[in-house]
Design a protein around this motif. Structure first.
Motif, PDB file in Angstrom:
ATOM      1  N   HIS A  11     -13.256 -22.594  68.781  1.00  0.00           N
ATOM      2  CA  HIS A  11     -12.043 -22.427  67.967  1.00  0.00           C
ATOM      3  C   HIS A  11     -12.072 -21.089  67.249  1.00  0.00           C
ATOM      4  N   HIS A  13      -9.467 -17.283  66.700  1.00  0.00           N
ATOM      5  CA  HIS A  13      -8.108 -16.731  66.825  1.00  0.00           C
ATOM      6  C   HIS A  13      -8.178 -15.242  67.116  1.00  0.00           C
ATOM      7  N   LYS A 133      -3.050 -24.391  73.148  1.00  0.00           N
ATOM      8  CA  LYS A 133      -3.089 -24.714  71.722  1.00  0.00           C
ATOM      9  C   LYS A 133      -1.669 -24.962  71.256  1.00  0.00           C
ATOM     10  N   HIS A 200     -10.405 -29.417  63.065  1.00  0.00           N
ATOM     11  CA  HIS A 200     -10.658 -29.521  61.607  1.00  0.00           C
ATOM     12  C   HIS A 200     -10.763 -30.986  61.144  1.00  0.00           C
ATOM     13  N   ASP A 260     -13.267 -21.261  63.552  1.00  0.00           N
ATOM     14  CA  ASP A 260     -11.967 -20.744  63.115  1.00  0.00           C
ATOM     15  C   ASP A 260     -12.089 -19.285  62.668  1.00  0.00           C
TER      16      ASP A 260
HETATM   17 ZN   LIG Z   1      -7.529 -22.261  63.768  1.00  0.00          ZN
END
Ligand SMILES: [Zn+2]
Length: 311
Positions: A11, A13, A133, A200, A260
């Motif tokens: 995960h 970005h 996603k 999450h 993340d």
């Molecule tokens: Zn994320």
């Protein structure tokens, strides 16, 4: 503390000059109060963790790719799974082509859009996109809407996992009505061969995430982010509680590590990697289970089909 030799971060970005320009254009169209709410939520979240703001002008995709290669090397991460901005895919496709052994790309769009299934098919065939996603709260759709099924059928045929953001978001402009993981019950039943991933730990809908994942064996939970959503829940579980309860509900094979990580200069969130490793060590998990959570489980999802078709 035990650290697996082969870690995949499932995960992350991708933020580039290109994705940033698209975001700024979208922000410009918003009500000024929402723009202010958006900025304030980001600022509060970062300052509460004593983290620096993202750089004002993100670099071009080639520079960003070089930075991520160095950052993954430094953190001992074999591969990173990167998501992109909705409806802007050019930089993601360039990025994964720059280092396909290292960078895994998941695409993002509104699945109720009638052109989405064809676009997804093309991105898989021509660019090696490996996952999807979805942001139902950003686009205002329910993941159970059958208008999404054409896209889910493509994921099913191509063995693509689908990560869906449910629950509270750092983006203060998203509509929480579309953020309940229970909405996944329908797709999980209609597409039992698709792997669905709730990130999450459900981001506030922890109970719902556990129920859905306990009920349907094709639903996984990802551990990513600071999980600071726990601040806004009545019982404020500790990170160790999240891991322990998720392991009770779904077992070690359906828990998937992620950080993340997203922007520079912060770069790779090694603190989150170390926190999650420490929690697993504290829970007394055997090395083979830790290997699975920190890489083996997502590797099976990403590579299992490729290996099966080569065999
Ligand atoms: Zn994320």
């Amino acid at each position: 503390m035990y650290k697996p030799a082969r870690i995949i971060d499932a995960h992350m970005h991708l933020l580039t000059a290109g994705t940033h320009a698209v975001k700024l254009r979208r922000m410009d169209e918003l009500n000024p109060r929402l723009q202010e709410a958006y900025r304030r939520r980001w600022h509060d979240s970062l300052t509460s963790r004593r983290e620096a703001e993202p750089e004002a002008e993100p670099a071009d995709v080639r520079t960003v790719a070089g930075r991520w290669e160095s950052a993954l090397d430094a953190a001992g991460i074999e591969r990173g799974v990167f998501f992109t901005s909705p409806n802007y895919h050019d930089d993601l496709l360039t990025f994964i082509a720059l280092n396909p052994d290292r960078f895994v790309g998941y695409t993002t769009f509104d699945p109720t859009d009638r052109s989405s299934a064809d676009r997804l098919r093309r991105q898989i065939a021509e660019h090696g996109v490996r996952g999807l996603k979805l942001y139902p709260m950003a686009f205002g759709f329910y993941v159970d809407d059958e208008a999404c099924d054409a896209v889910y059928e493509v994921c099913d045929a191509a063995h693509l996992p689908v990560v869906i953001h449910f629950g509270i978001s750092i983006s203060a402009i998203q509509d929480l009505r579309y953020g309940n993981p229970l909405d996944l019950a329908g797709p999980a039943l209609r597409f039992p061969s698709v792997t669905w991933i709730i990130p999450h730990f459900g981001a506030g809908f922890f109970r719902e995430a556990l129920l859905v994942a306990a009920q349907y064996r094709n639903v996984c939970i990802d551990t990513s982010s600071s999980n600071n959503w726990t601040r806004w829940t009545p019982d404020q579980p500790a990170l160790a509680d999240l891991f322990r309860r998720a392991l009770d509900a779904v077992g070690p094979d359906r828990l998937i590590f992620g950080t993340d990580s997203s922007f520079f200069p912060r770069g790779y969130r090694t603190n989150i990697l170390n926190d999650h490793l420490a929690v697993c060590a504290g829970l007394g998990l055997p090395p083979e289970q830790i290997d699975g959570i920190f890489g083996g489980n997502i590797r099976r999802i990403l590579d299992g089909y490729a290996q099966a078709t080569r065999a």
